[in-house]
Scaffold this motif. Structure first.
Motif, PDB file in Angstrom:
ATOM      1  N   LYS A 100       0.821  -1.202   0.000  1.00 40.43           N
ATOM      2  CA  LYS A 100       0.000   0.000   0.000  1.00 40.43           C
ATOM      3  C   LYS A 100       0.857   1.255   0.000  1.00 40.43           C
ATOM      4  O   LYS A 100       0.610   2.207  -0.765  1.00 40.43           O
ATOM      5  N   ARG A 103       2.572   1.650  -3.372  1.00 41.30           N
ATOM      6  CA  ARG A 103       1.654   2.177  -4.378  1.00 41.30           C
ATOM      7  C   ARG A 103       1.478   3.681  -4.248  1.00 41.30           C
ATOM      8  O   ARG A 103       1.414   4.402  -5.251  1.00 41.30           O
ATOM      9  N   GLU A 104       1.391   4.161  -3.033  1.00 45.13           N
ATOM     10  CA  GLU A 104       1.200   5.593  -2.818  1.00 45.13           C
ATOM     11  C   GLU A 104       2.395   6.381  -3.346  1.00 45.13           C
ATOM     12  O   GLU A 104       2.232   7.457  -3.938  1.00 45.13           O
ATOM     13  N   ASN A 107       2.115   6.440  -7.128  1.00 39.94           N
ATOM     14  CA  ASN A 107       1.106   7.415  -7.546  1.00 39.94           C
ATOM     15  C   ASN A 107       1.663   8.837  -7.509  1.00 39.94           C
ATOM     16  O   ASN A 107       1.428   9.642  -8.429  1.00 39.94           O
ATOM     17  N   GLU A 108       2.381   9.157  -6.443  1.00 45.75           N
ATOM     18  CA  GLU A 108       2.943  10.506  -6.308  1.00 45.75           C
ATOM     19  C   GLU A 108       3.949  10.807  -7.417  1.00 45.75           C
ATOM     20  O   GLU A 108       3.932  11.887  -8.015  1.00 45.75           O
ATOM     21  N   SER A 111       2.520  11.389 -10.884  1.00 42.54           N
ATOM     22  CA  SER A 111       1.815  12.674 -11.003  1.00 42.54           C
ATOM     23  C   SER A 111       2.769  13.859 -10.980  1.00 42.54           C
ATOM     24  O   SER A 111       2.322  15.016 -11.049  1.00 42.54           O
ATOM     25  N   ARG A 256      -3.557  14.439 -10.741  1.00 46.36           N
ATOM     26  CA  ARG A 256      -3.263  13.250  -9.954  1.00 46.36           C
ATOM     27  C   ARG A 256      -3.533  11.970 -10.732  1.00 46.36           C
ATOM     28  O   ARG A 256      -4.621  11.772 -11.292  1.00 46.36           O
ATOM     29  N   LYS A 257      -2.535  11.057 -10.777  1.00 47.50           N
ATOM     30  CA  LYS A 257      -2.672   9.753 -11.404  1.00 47.50           C
ATOM     31  C   LYS A 257      -2.520   8.663 -10.345  1.00 47.50           C
ATOM     32  O   LYS A 257      -1.797   8.841  -9.358  1.00 47.50           O
ATOM     33  N   VAL A 258      -3.204   7.551 -10.566  1.00 42.92           N
ATOM     34  CA  VAL A 258      -3.125   6.437  -9.625  1.00 42.92           C
ATOM     35  C   VAL A 258      -2.879   5.150 -10.407  1.00 42.92           C
ATOM     36  O   VAL A 258      -3.287   5.014 -11.561  1.00 42.92           O
ATOM     37  N   GLU A 448      -7.147  10.009 -11.468  1.00 40.13           N
ATOM     38  CA  GLU A 448      -7.873   9.825 -10.218  1.00 40.13           C
ATOM     39  C   GLU A 448      -9.265  10.453 -10.248  1.00 40.13           C
ATOM     40  O   GLU A 448     -10.198   9.949  -9.616  1.00 40.13           O
ATOM     41  N   PRO A 452     -10.794   6.564  -9.398  1.00 40.35           N
ATOM     42  CA  PRO A 452      -9.935   6.671  -8.220  1.00 40.35           C
ATOM     43  C   PRO A 452      -9.467   5.337  -7.663  1.00 40.35           C
ATOM     44  O   PRO A 452      -8.583   5.292  -6.804  1.00 40.35           O
ATOM     45  N   ASP A 453     -10.020   4.228  -8.153  1.00 33.22           N
ATOM     46  CA  ASP A 453      -9.737   2.907  -7.585  1.00 33.22           C
ATOM     47  C   ASP A 453      -9.396   1.893  -8.673  1.00 33.22           C
ATOM     48  O   ASP A 453     -10.158   0.942  -8.913  1.00 33.22           O
TER      49      ASP A 453
END
Length: 555
Positions: A100, A103-104, A107-108, A111, A256-258, A448, A452-453
């Motif tokens: 988790k 992944r964060e 994502n950061e 973006s 923001r990209k995820v 996102e 978002p998921d």
């Protein structure tokens, strides 16, 4: 060696596509069960990675009027005081430092734009990913395409752990895996287009160049197009297509990209599904991915009946002897995904037939030529055409064949490799399939604000693959092979044959064909062309076709 070098047309096109809501970066991760020493990693990068000139050059874009850009394009400039430490950073994840938290961080970074005052790449070494470590790599698409970047990866790693640990020379992994070793790249399907790439590219560049000079003269565009009937037909089909339907995957983009990525699937298991149900390894994975999109749309209460979404698929146009060169050398084809089909076996058949049809498509070299021509005209002219192409698709999808054996970086085994492609043409959904060391993974990157998921898409992918696996387990293993053997004897392209046993297996696991359809029959679809009034044509066409008989005749 010259200090400056102009960007090629297609590299300049990828550079110009970028804005803050749509960064043109290829992002990837490598994970290790042991801690990767920073010192050894630096040694490997200095000896092997930095031998490629592009990683020590930055891009300079002159601020000049549009009319003068062909005379002074963007160029590569050597960085005299290059420092590896400006591009290689160390990071510690917050505890518990698991997937988790990893992944964060991904994502950061996805973006965050690269620093354009330096060479356009960065690496982040995660020192505490679980009991091991991780490496996040970001490279701008103007440096190279996916195939070239895979070559770079192979050039810095080893197949023998002792070579990297002892500081040995690279080269033990530059062999090309056999087609049967992993899900062959989608690009391999189009190898026979290499010979016509140069001719098509030159014609397409000329069409675009002259049409930009005289956009009000469609007769001249038609005259140029008639110089190559097949190429003109491919370009006409590109622009005649109607826009893709509006779903939650399309809309204004945010910054923001995820990202998400799947658990590894054993490649041998995917092959068993393919042998039992027909198609190819790639067909099985793409079909399960389309099912994952279906599950997500169902969660978001989208109408699914008859829904089809297009994905733009990169096609490698690089000759074998040019495999080690940087830069971009690929075109795009449009693949219609049967997201509205609930039955997994029927969906697999449709995907397999459409993938097979793309083998003879000229779209890839035509779009390559289009990008080459647009590279020197600037965003003022380029952006409307990029948006036009983007409106006709929903996702970018790429399938890459990685090495079938474990790789070692600085003497440490790479456990997991995944990558995500940039969503070119202002698309909000990117899908990546990658094989490595006998396993396959799916990666999903989304905007996102739209999705978002993305992990829910991955969950749907696993669910659909499980359904196909259950069908394969209930069917005789040679059912798919017999269907594949019979296909070449048919005069007309058709959907892969389903054996009676495979159909019985589908009923056994509770997946009967949708009411009103029969296995092996084409499902009529609506024509994708637009009428002179600007509305969508209402004529019906056989499943898998784009145009009705009226618009095919016009084309």
């Amino acid at each position: 060696m010259p200090k400056v070098e102009p960007l090629s047309g297609i590299d300049a096109a990828w550079l110009a596509m970028e804005d803050e809501t749509n960064l043109m970066m290829v992002s990837g991760i490598l994970t290790f069960s042991q801690r990767l020493p920073l010192k050894k990693l630096k040694e490997v990068l200095r000896r092997r990675f930095l031998k490629f000139d592009r990683f020590r050059q930055r891009v300079v874009q002159p601020e000049i009027p549009l009319a003068a850009r062909p005379l002074m394009p963007a160029y590569w400039e050597w960085v005299e005081n290059f420092r590896l430490d400006d591009h290689l950073h160390t990071v510690r994840l917050p505890e518990p430092a698991g997937r988790k938290e990893f992944r964060e961080l991904v994502n950061e970074l996805m973006s965050t734009p690269l620093d354009d005052s330096r060479p356009l790449w960065e690496m982040h070494l995660i020192e505490n990913f679980g009991k091991g470590s991780g490496l996040v790599v970001r490279l701008h698409h103007c440096i190279a395409d996916g195939m070239a970047l895979v070559h770079v990866l192979l050039s810095i790693a080893d197949a023998d752990p002792r070579a990297g640990a002892a500081g040995g020379a690279a080269g033990t992994t530059r062999q090309t895996p056999s087609d049967g070793a992993s899900p062959g790249p989608l690009e391999a399907l189009f190898g026979r287009m290499f010979s016509m790439t140069g001719q098509v590219t030159r014609l397409t560049e000329r069409v675009v160049r002259e049409s930009l000079e005289s956009l009000s003269n469609p007769a001249r565009l038609l005259e140029l197009a008639q110089e190559g009937a097949g190429n003109a037909l491919a370009m006409q089909r590109l622009f005649l297509r109607s826009d893709d339907p509006q779903t939650v995957f399309k809309g204004p983009l945010d910054v923001r990209k995820v990202a998400a990525w799947s658990e590894a699937l054993p490649l041998e298991g995917v092959k068993r599904v393919k042998r039992a149900l027909g198609g190819t390894v790639n067909d099985v994975l793409v079909s399960a991915m389309a099912g994952g999109l279906r599950h997500y749309l169902k969660r978001r209460r989208q109408a699914l009946h008859g829904l089809e979404l297009r994905a733009t698929v990169p096609v490698n146009l690089r000759r074998k002897e040019d495999s080690s060169q940087m830069g971009n050398c690929f075109g795009l084809v449009f693949l219609k995904l049967p997201v509205g089909v609930e039955d997994p076996l029927e969906r697999l058949q449709i995907v397999s037939r459409r993938m097979n049809k793309l083998k003879s498509s000229r779209e890839a070299p035509v779009i390559y030529g289009l990008l080459c021509a647009l590279g020197g005209v600037g965003k003022e002219v380029q952006q409307p055409l990029v948006n036009l192409v983007g409106a006709k698709a929903t996702a970018v999808m790429t399938n890459m064949m990685g090495p079938p054996v474990p790789l070692y970086l600085a003497g440490h085994e790479v456990d997991e490799i995944m990558f995500w492609v940039p969503q070119s043409a202002r698309l909000g959904l990117g899908v990546s399939i990658l094989s490595y060391n006998g396993k396959v993974r799916l990666g999903v990157a989304t905007d996102e604000s739209l999705v978002p998921d993305p992990e829910k898409i991955v969950e749907g992918f696993h669910r659909e693959y499980k359904a196909l696996s259950e069908l394969a387990a209930a069917a005789p293993e040679d059912a798919g092979s017999r269907a594949e053997e019979e296909r070449p004897r048919r005069k007309k392209a058709s959907r892969p044959k389903i054996s009676s046993r495979a159909a019985a297996a589908r009923r056994k696991v509770g997946k009967a064909a949708p009411r009103g359809s029969r296995a092996g029959m084409s499902v009529p679809q609506q024509c994708q062309a637009q009428t002179q009034k600007g509305t969508r044509c209402r004529n019906r066409v056989p499943g898998g076709e784009d145009l009705c008989h009226v618009h095919r005749k016009k084309a």
